[in-house]
Design a protein around this motif. Structure first.
Motif, PDB file in Angstrom:
ATOM      1  N   GLU A   1       1.038  -1.096  -0.002  1.00 13.62           N
ATOM      2  CA  GLU A   1      -0.231   0.056  -0.110  1.00 13.62           C
ATOM      3  C   GLU A   1       0.827   1.132  -0.064  1.00 13.62           C
ATOM      4  O   GLU A   1       1.969   1.040   0.729  1.00 13.62           O
ATOM      5  CB  GLU A   1      -0.944   0.152   1.302  1.00 13.62           C
ATOM      6  CG  GLU A   1      -1.772  -1.126   1.351  1.00 13.62           C
ATOM      7  CD  GLU A   1      -1.369  -2.319   2.102  1.00 13.62           C
ATOM      8  OE1 GLU A   1      -0.217  -2.036   3.143  1.00 13.62           O
ATOM      9  OE2 GLU A   1      -1.384  -3.443   2.028  1.00 13.62           O
ATOM     10  N   TYR A   2       0.281   2.325  -0.521  1.00 16.45           N
ATOM     11  CA  TYR A   2       1.283   3.430  -0.717  1.00 16.45           C
ATOM     12  C   TYR A   2       0.391   4.784  -0.991  1.00 16.45           C
ATOM     13  O   TYR A   2      -0.818   4.475  -1.453  1.00 16.45           O
ATOM     14  CB  TYR A   2       2.238   3.410  -1.734  1.00 16.45           C
ATOM     15  CG  TYR A   2       1.811   3.347  -3.193  1.00 16.45           C
ATOM     16  CD1 TYR A   2       1.941   4.387  -4.177  1.00 16.45           C
ATOM     17  CD2 TYR A   2       1.702   1.878  -3.768  1.00 16.45           C
ATOM     18  CE1 TYR A   2       1.451   4.195  -5.324  1.00 16.45           C
ATOM     19  CE2 TYR A   2       1.155   1.961  -4.998  1.00 16.45           C
ATOM     20  CZ  TYR A   2       1.223   3.122  -5.758  1.00 16.45           C
ATOM     21  OH  TYR A   2       0.800   2.733  -7.090  1.00 16.45           O
ATOM     22  N   HIS A   3       0.789   5.815  -0.621  1.00 13.10           N
ATOM     23  CA  HIS A   3      -0.080   7.152  -0.897  1.00 13.10           C
ATOM     24  C   HIS A   3       0.310   7.391  -2.423  1.00 13.10           C
ATOM     25  O   HIS A   3       1.082   7.650  -2.664  1.00 13.10           O
ATOM     26  CB  HIS A   3       0.507   8.308   0.068  1.00 13.10           C
ATOM     27  CG  HIS A   3       0.339   7.898   1.576  1.00 13.10           C
ATOM     28  ND1 HIS A   3      -0.946   8.363   2.117  1.00 13.10           N
ATOM     29  CD2 HIS A   3       1.031   7.552   2.604  1.00 13.10           C
ATOM     30  CE1 HIS A   3      -0.952   8.052   3.367  1.00 13.10           C
ATOM     31  NE2 HIS A   3       0.294   7.632   3.735  1.00 13.10           N
ATOM     32  N   TYR A   4      -0.958   7.612  -2.713  1.00 10.47           N
ATOM     33  CA  TYR A   4      -1.274   8.246  -4.407  1.00 10.47           C
ATOM     34  C   TYR A   4      -2.078   9.275  -4.521  1.00 10.47           C
ATOM     35  O   TYR A   4      -3.225   9.148  -4.231  1.00 10.47           O
ATOM     36  CB  TYR A   4      -1.529   6.720  -5.163  1.00 10.47           C
ATOM     37  CG  TYR A   4      -1.528   7.111  -6.744  1.00 10.47           C
ATOM     38  CD1 TYR A   4      -0.440   7.637  -7.197  1.00 10.47           C
ATOM     39  CD2 TYR A   4      -3.002   7.029  -7.311  1.00 10.47           C
ATOM     40  CE1 TYR A   4      -0.488   7.995  -8.785  1.00 10.47           C
ATOM     41  CE2 TYR A   4      -3.005   7.559  -8.508  1.00 10.47           C
ATOM     42  CZ  TYR A   4      -1.839   7.942  -9.264  1.00 10.47           C
ATOM     43  OH  TYR A   4      -2.027   8.294 -10.588  1.00 10.47           O
ATOM     44  N   TYR A   5      -1.703  10.184  -5.094  1.00  9.79           N
ATOM     45  CA  TYR A   5      -2.418  11.162  -5.507  1.00  9.79           C
ATOM     46  C   TYR A   5      -2.345  11.645  -6.947  1.00  9.79           C
ATOM     47  O   TYR A   5      -1.112  12.351  -7.400  1.00  9.79           O
ATOM     48  CB  TYR A   5      -2.379  12.665  -4.613  1.00  9.79           C
ATOM     49  CG  TYR A   5      -2.368  12.185  -3.220  1.00  9.79           C
ATOM     50  CD1 TYR A   5      -3.614  12.203  -2.659  1.00  9.79           C
ATOM     51  CD2 TYR A   5      -1.398  11.984  -2.419  1.00  9.79           C
ATOM     52  CE1 TYR A   5      -3.859  11.673  -1.516  1.00  9.79           C
ATOM     53  CE2 TYR A   5      -1.636  11.388  -1.175  1.00  9.79           C
ATOM     54  CZ  TYR A   5      -2.781  11.568  -0.398  1.00  9.79           C
ATOM     55  OH  TYR A   5      -2.985  11.133   0.721  1.00  9.79           O
ATOM     56  N   PRO A   6      -3.301  11.428  -7.989  1.00  7.79           N
ATOM     57  CA  PRO A   6      -2.979  11.573  -9.225  1.00  7.79           C
ATOM     58  C   PRO A   6      -2.432  13.003  -9.719  1.00  7.79           C
ATOM     59  O   PRO A   6      -3.032  13.992  -9.104  1.00  7.79           O
ATOM     60  CB  PRO A   6      -4.544  11.214  -9.860  1.00  7.79           C
ATOM     61  CG  PRO A   6      -5.155  10.435  -8.940  1.00  7.79           C
ATOM     62  CD  PRO A   6      -4.532  10.892  -7.655  1.00  7.79           C
ATOM     63  N   GLY A   7      -1.618  13.164 -10.496  1.00  6.24           N
ATOM     64  CA  GLY A   7      -0.753  14.442 -10.932  1.00  6.24           C
ATOM     65  C   GLY A   7       0.217  14.874  -9.719  1.00  6.24           C
ATOM     66  O   GLY A   7       0.929  15.827 -10.395  1.00  6.24           O
ATOM     67  N   GLU A   8       0.414  14.539  -8.673  1.00 11.01           N
ATOM     68  CA  GLU A   8       1.274  14.937  -7.887  1.00 11.01           C
ATOM     69  C   GLU A   8       2.456  14.256  -8.151  1.00 11.01           C
ATOM     70  O   GLU A   8       2.720  12.921  -8.298  1.00 11.01           O
ATOM     71  CB  GLU A   8       0.964  14.640  -6.432  1.00 11.01           C
ATOM     72  CG  GLU A   8       1.703  15.110  -5.238  1.00 11.01           C
ATOM     73  CD  GLU A   8       2.966  14.336  -4.787  1.00 11.01           C
ATOM     74  OE1 GLU A   8       4.234  15.300  -4.782  1.00 11.01           O
ATOM     75  OE2 GLU A   8       2.882  13.299  -4.676  1.00 11.01           O
ATOM     76  N   PRO A   9       3.733  14.887  -8.404  1.00 11.48           N
ATOM     77  CA  PRO A   9       5.085  14.139  -9.005  1.00 11.48           C
ATOM     78  C   PRO A   9       5.466  13.051  -8.399  1.00 11.48           C
ATOM     79  O   PRO A   9       5.770  12.009  -8.948  1.00 11.48           O
ATOM     80  CB  PRO A   9       5.795  15.323  -9.322  1.00 11.48           C
ATOM     81  CG  PRO A   9       5.197  16.668  -9.325  1.00 11.48           C
ATOM     82  CD  PRO A   9       3.793  16.459  -8.523  1.00 11.48           C
ATOM     83  N   GLU A  10       5.589  13.082  -7.004  1.00 11.55           N
ATOM     84  CA  GLU A  10       6.360  11.729  -6.010  1.00 11.55           C
ATOM     85  C   GLU A  10       5.288  10.900  -6.137  1.00 11.55           C
ATOM     86  O   GLU A  10       5.744   9.753  -6.213  1.00 11.55           O
ATOM     87  CB  GLU A  10       6.260  12.550  -4.684  1.00 11.55           C
ATOM     88  CG  GLU A  10       6.901  11.449  -3.969  1.00 11.55           C
ATOM     89  CD  GLU A  10       8.469  11.062  -4.078  1.00 11.55           C
ATOM     90  OE1 GLU A  10       8.951  10.158  -3.587  1.00 11.55           O
ATOM     91  OE2 GLU A  10       9.132  11.715  -5.057  1.00 11.55           O
ATOM     92  N   SER A  11       3.860  11.108  -6.166  1.00 11.90           N
ATOM     93  CA  SER A  11       2.977   9.960  -6.454  1.00 11.90           C
ATOM     94  C   SER A  11       3.025   9.336  -7.676  1.00 11.90           C
ATOM     95  O   SER A  11       3.021   8.062  -7.796  1.00 11.90           O
ATOM     96  CB  SER A  11       1.661  10.427  -6.140  1.00 11.90           C
ATOM     97  OG  SER A  11       1.332  10.953  -4.636  1.00 11.90           O
ATOM     98  N   GLU A  12       3.261  10.016  -8.819  1.00 16.14           N
ATOM     99  CA  GLU A  12       3.419   9.555  -9.934  1.00 16.14           C
ATOM    100  C   GLU A  12       4.892   8.731 -10.315  1.00 16.14           C
ATOM    101  O   GLU A  12       4.662   7.607 -10.571  1.00 16.14           O
ATOM    102  CB  GLU A  12       3.028  10.519 -11.041  1.00 16.14           C
ATOM    103  CG  GLU A  12       1.898  11.040 -11.173  1.00 16.14           C
ATOM    104  CD  GLU A  12       0.653  10.474 -11.588  1.00 16.14           C
ATOM    105  OE1 GLU A  12       0.890   9.160 -12.093  1.00 16.14           O
ATOM    106  OE2 GLU A  12      -0.600  10.627 -11.482  1.00 16.14           O
TER     107      GLU A  12
END
Length: 177
Positions: free
Chosen positions: A89-100
């Motif tokens: 599991e991990y933190h993911y926010y579409p469009g956020e560079p680190e998430s991508e």
């Protein structure tokens, strides 16, 4: 992010092999902790089964193979224990560079399939062909004599990625116990 105290605390929770459910893999470089990753044979959440997580690499050591070595050690341990599926599991926010960047690494390079935003769950089949492999010349896998049974850790990189041999002698995570 984990402090040295957090690493010691997690190690003291019974990570000893060979029968431990959970193990904390720790990477060192020049005597300093540069990363860690846990592997668990069976978790009571999500789809259950095998899991690796708590992956943290010191910012100065990122991009040098430490995370890949830790994941390879975690997945090798799980595969050796008979696990055939692994989840993360991990933190993911579409469009956020680190998430991508993380999504591309986990779901493209490492072969996971995930869903969700915010807290993203991902899994993959675990077998010889899908387990992470990372054994460049500059990574050394732990083998600390009598303690080798309780260690499964990939170590940090050489200073020069073109170097033909490891830049240092490495220690296993057991030295923190």
């Amino acid at each position: 992010k984990f402090s040295p105290g957090e690493v010691r605390s997690r190690l003291s929770m019974g990570d000893g092999e060979p029968s431990a459910n959970r193990v904390l893999h720790v990477a060192f470089h020049d005597g300093q902790v540069v990363g860690c990753c846990s592997s668990t044979i069976s978790v009571p959440w999500g789809a259950g089964g095998a899991h690796w997580g708590a992956l943290a690499v010191h910012p100065a050591a990122q991009g040098k193979g430490v995370g890949s070595a830790l994941i390879a050690a975690a997945e090798r341990r799980l595969l050796d224990r008979g696990c055939r599926r692994v989840q993360i599991e991990y933190h993911y926010y579409p469009g956020e560079p680190e998430s991508e960047r993380l999504r591309a690494w986990y779901e493209s390079k490492l072969g996971f399939t995930g869903s969700g935003t915010g807290w993203r769950c991902a899994s993959k089949k675990l077998c010889e062909s899908t387990a992470a492999k990372f054994v460049p010349k500059q990574i050394t896998v732990c083998g600390d004599g009598a303690k080798a049974r309780s260690c499964r850790v990939g170590e940090a990189q050489a200073d020069d990625p073109q170097e033909e041999k490891p830049a240092k002698t490495v220690k296993c995570g057991c030295s923190l116990m």
